[in-house]
Scaffold this motif. Structure first.
Motif, mmCIF file in Angstrom:
data_model
loop_
_atom_site.group_PDB
_atom_site.id
_atom_site.type_symbol
_atom_site.label_atom_id
_atom_site.label_comp_id
_atom_site.label_asym_id
_atom_site.label_seq_id
_atom_site.Cartn_x
_atom_site.Cartn_y
_atom_site.Cartn_z
ATOM 1 N N HIS A 1 35.143 32.807 42.722
ATOM 2 C CA HIS A 1 35.840 33.565 41.680
ATOM 3 C C HIS A 1 35.425 35.034 41.665
ATOM 4 C CE1 HIS A 1 37.037 29.618 40.454
ATOM 5 N NE2 HIS A 1 37.587 30.003 39.333
ATOM 6 N N GLY A 2 34.843 35.514 42.761
ATOM 7 C CA GLY A 2 34.517 36.929 42.852
ATOM 8 C C GLY A 2 33.102 37.255 42.438
ATOM 9 N N GLY A 3 32.823 38.574 42.397
ATOM 10 C CA GLY A 3 31.496 39.054 42.054
ATOM 11 C C GLY A 3 31.486 39.766 40.719
ATOM 12 N N GLY B 1 43.258 25.131 32.583
ATOM 13 C CA GLY B 1 42.946 25.047 33.997
ATOM 14 C C GLY B 1 43.000 26.344 34.761
ATOM 15 N N VAL B 2 43.216 27.470 34.086
ATOM 16 C CA VAL B 2 43.287 28.753 34.773
ATOM 17 C C VAL B 2 41.887 29.334 34.942
ATOM 18 C CG1 VAL B 2 44.018 31.169 34.564
ATOM 19 C CG2 VAL B 2 45.625 29.325 34.047
ATOM 20 N N GLY B 3 41.573 29.778 36.157
ATOM 21 C CA GLY B 3 40.325 30.479 36.427
ATOM 22 C C GLY B 3 40.605 31.873 36.944
ATOM 23 N N LEU B 4 39.916 32.866 36.412
ATOM 24 C CA LEU B 4 40.141 34.248 36.818
ATOM 25 C C LEU B 4 39.155 34.678 37.898
ATOM 26 C CD1 LEU B 4 40.728 36.019 33.383
ATOM 27 C CD2 LEU B 4 42.448 35.149 34.981
ATOM 28 N N SER B 5 39.615 35.566 38.759
ATOM 29 C CA SER B 5 38.719 36.248 39.691
ATOM 30 C C SER B 5 38.037 37.402 38.961
ATOM 31 C CB SER B 5 39.504 36.776 40.888
ATOM 32 O OG SER B 5 40.076 35.735 41.624
ATOM 33 N N GLN B 6 37.203 38.165 39.683
ATOM 34 C CA GLN B 6 36.625 39.381 39.112
ATOM 35 C C GLN B 6 37.756 40.325 38.722
ATOM 36 O OE1 GLN B 6 34.514 40.524 42.727
ATOM 37 N NE2 GLN B 6 35.809 42.326 42.915
ATOM 38 N N PRO B 7 37.545 41.256 37.806
ATOM 39 C CA PRO B 7 38.613 42.181 37.422
ATOM 40 C C PRO B 7 39.197 42.910 38.621
ATOM 41 C CG PRO B 7 36.802 42.360 35.877
ATOM 42 C CD PRO B 7 36.321 41.480 37.010
ATOM 43 N N SER B 8 40.521 42.974 38.670
ATOM 44 C CA SER B 8 41.183 43.772 39.690
ATOM 45 C C SER B 8 41.286 45.225 39.262
ATOM 46 C CB SER B 8 42.576 43.212 39.984
ATOM 47 O OG SER B 8 43.326 43.063 38.792
ATOM 48 N N SER B 9 41.179 45.492 37.951
ATOM 49 C CA SER B 9 41.136 46.868 37.462
ATOM 50 C C SER B 9 40.488 46.902 36.092
ATOM 51 C CB SER B 9 42.535 47.495 37.394
ATOM 52 O OG SER B 9 43.291 46.932 36.342
ATOM 53 N N VAL B 10 39.801 47.997 35.831
ATOM 54 C CA VAL B 10 39.248 48.309 34.505
ATOM 55 C C VAL B 10 39.680 49.734 34.198
ATOM 56 C CG1 VAL B 10 37.192 48.511 33.068
ATOM 57 C CG2 VAL B 10 37.252 46.821 34.916
ATOM 58 N N GLN B 11 40.202 49.949 33.012
ATOM 59 C CA GLN B 11 40.734 51.262 32.644
ATOM 60 C C GLN B 11 40.279 51.599 31.229
ATOM 61 O OE1 GLN B 11 44.943 51.315 31.752
ATOM 62 N NE2 GLN B 11 45.211 53.329 32.677
ATOM 63 N N GLN B 12 39.861 52.849 31.022
ATOM 64 C CA GLN B 12 39.568 53.315 29.669
ATOM 65 C C GLN B 12 40.747 54.138 29.175
ATOM 66 O OE1 GLN B 12 35.831 55.395 29.030
ATOM 67 N NE2 GLN B 12 35.797 54.637 26.930
ATOM 68 N N LEU B 13 41.288 53.742 28.038
ATOM 69 C CA LEU B 13 42.463 54.393 27.477
ATOM 70 C C LEU B 13 42.066 55.677 26.748
ATOM 71 C CD1 LEU B 13 44.172 51.172 26.068
ATOM 72 C CD2 LEU B 13 44.455 52.235 28.315
ATOM 73 N N PRO B 14 43.016 56.555 26.479
ATOM 74 C CA PRO B 14 42.697 57.817 25.798
ATOM 75 C C PRO B 14 41.991 57.637 24.456
ATOM 76 C CG PRO B 14 44.887 57.936 26.737
ATOM 77 C CD PRO B 14 44.438 56.520 26.916
ATOM 78 N N ASP B 15 42.227 56.513 23.772
ATOM 79 C CA ASP B 15 41.572 56.286 22.483
ATOM 80 C C ASP B 15 40.193 55.657 22.622
ATOM 81 O OD1 ASP B 15 42.121 53.670 23.150
ATOM 82 O OD2 ASP B 15 43.509 53.288 21.486
ATOM 83 N N GLY B 16 39.722 55.440 23.870
ATOM 84 C CA GLY B 16 38.380 54.920 24.111
ATOM 85 C C GLY B 16 38.315 53.424 24.331
ATOM 86 N N ARG B 17 39.395 52.705 24.063
ATOM 87 C CA ARG B 17 39.391 51.264 24.301
ATOM 88 C C ARG B 17 39.457 50.966 25.794
ATOM 89 N NH1 ARG B 17 44.067 48.667 22.447
ATOM 90 N NH2 ARG B 17 45.151 50.685 22.681
ATOM 91 N N LEU B 18 38.982 49.786 26.171
ATOM 92 C CA LEU B 18 39.037 49.358 27.559
ATOM 93 C C LEU B 18 40.180 48.373 27.759
ATOM 94 C CD1 LEU B 18 35.263 48.740 28.392
ATOM 95 C CD2 LEU B 18 36.617 50.811 28.772
ATOM 96 N N HIS B 19 40.768 48.424 28.924
ATOM 97 C CA HIS B 19 41.801 47.489 29.357
ATOM 98 C C HIS B 19 41.322 46.846 30.654
ATOM 99 C CE1 HIS B 19 45.311 46.623 32.020
ATOM 100 N NE2 HIS B 19 45.762 46.030 30.931
ATOM 101 N N VAL B 20 41.370 45.515 30.721
ATOM 102 C CA VAL B 20 40.902 44.773 31.889
ATOM 103 C C VAL B 20 42.033 43.879 32.385
ATOM 104 C CG1 VAL B 20 39.263 43.045 32.752
ATOM 105 C CG2 VAL B 20 38.505 44.796 31.138
ATOM 106 N N ALA B 21 42.271 43.886 33.684
ATOM 107 C CA ALA B 21 43.250 43.007 34.316
ATOM 108 C C ALA B 21 42.561 42.227 35.421
ATOM 109 C CB ALA B 21 44.418 43.806 34.879
ATOM 110 N N ALA B 22 42.928 40.946 35.570
ATOM 111 C CA ALA B 22 42.324 40.097 36.594
ATOM 112 C C ALA B 22 43.341 39.071 37.077
ATOM 113 C CB ALA B 22 41.080 39.384 36.055
#
Length: 243
Positions: free
Chosen positions: A104-106, A155-176
């Protein structure tokens, strides 16, 4: 990886005669100055890397020291440059607490706009779909492991994040992506430094968002794939030891 002062640091897996189970060690060298010659290779830790996963990743913390994570026997070890007590002047390796399910990645490291650091990894057995640790600054060290919630589909398993993004308001967005299926999930922080909203499927066919360049200082070496062929010690003598 490029250091804040312009020097380049390199991390590589090499074998030597002291390895157990035929596994490699992490070695480190860097330039003496920006654009200058490299110093000698030095072994980072007495802990070996692998088997199955030979992932390693590093990032520079707020004190200007490298923090290194590497996979060993299903979990990740952590060591800090200049910590003393270990090989080559690094701190003795300790268990970082993130142990992604096999295949499932690193661990993905991300530097926020304020210089703090995040570590993300797929959740271990029985945990959430994704887990995170946060370091506000080098003096404070790493905070506890936190679950980012469970993907709603069973039953869904995620890999390591494919992207991490910090939005202009300081919040983080994570996609995997799912580890065994071409489907991506995403989540957002409810507020800067806050909890996480529910995981949602990303739009079909949509590319994951790019990392914001100003907010990212992830350092992943050529050996940071979660799994793959055993690395070869073709750049240093097999008998080389830390000086």
């Amino acid at each position: 990886m490029e250091r804040a002062d312009g020097r380049i640091a390199q991390l590589q897996l090499f074998y030597d005669a002291t390895a157990t189970g035929g596994l490699p060690f992490v070695w480190h060298r860097e330039q003496n100055g920006p654009g200058g010659a490299y110093g000698g290779w030095q072994r980072v830790s007495a802990a070996t890397v692998g088997p199955k996963s030979y992932a390693m990743t590093a990032i520079e913390n707020s004190a200007g020291k490298l923090e290194l994570l590497f996979s060993t026997y299903g979990s990740f070890c952590h060591t800090v440059e200049g910590g003393g007590g270990g090989a080559g002047g690094w701190s003795a390796a300790d268990d970082f607490g993130l142990a992604p399910t096999p295949y499932h990645g690193g661990v993905v490291l991300f530097k926020e706009q304020d210089g703090s650091i995040d570590a993300f990894a797929s959740g271990a057995y029985g945990g959430g779909s994704m887990e995170r640790r946060h370091q506000q600054n080098a003096g404070a060290g790493w905070g506890p492991k936190q679950s980012m919630g469970q993907v709603p589909d069973a039953g869904v398993g995620l890999s390591q994040p494919s992207s991490v993004q910090q939005l202009p308001d300081g919040r983080l967005h994570v996609a995997a992506r799912e580890w065994n299926r071409d489907r991506t999930w995403e989540t957002w922080q409810s507020a800067p430094g806050g909890g996480w909203g529910p995981w949602q499927p990303a739009a079909p066919g949509a590319a994951p968002p790019l990392r914001a360049a100003a907010a990212t200082a992830e350092a992943t070496t050529a050996d940071s794939a979660a799994a793959g062929p055993r690395p070869k010690a073709d750049a240093a003598p097999a008998s080389r030891t830390a000086s």
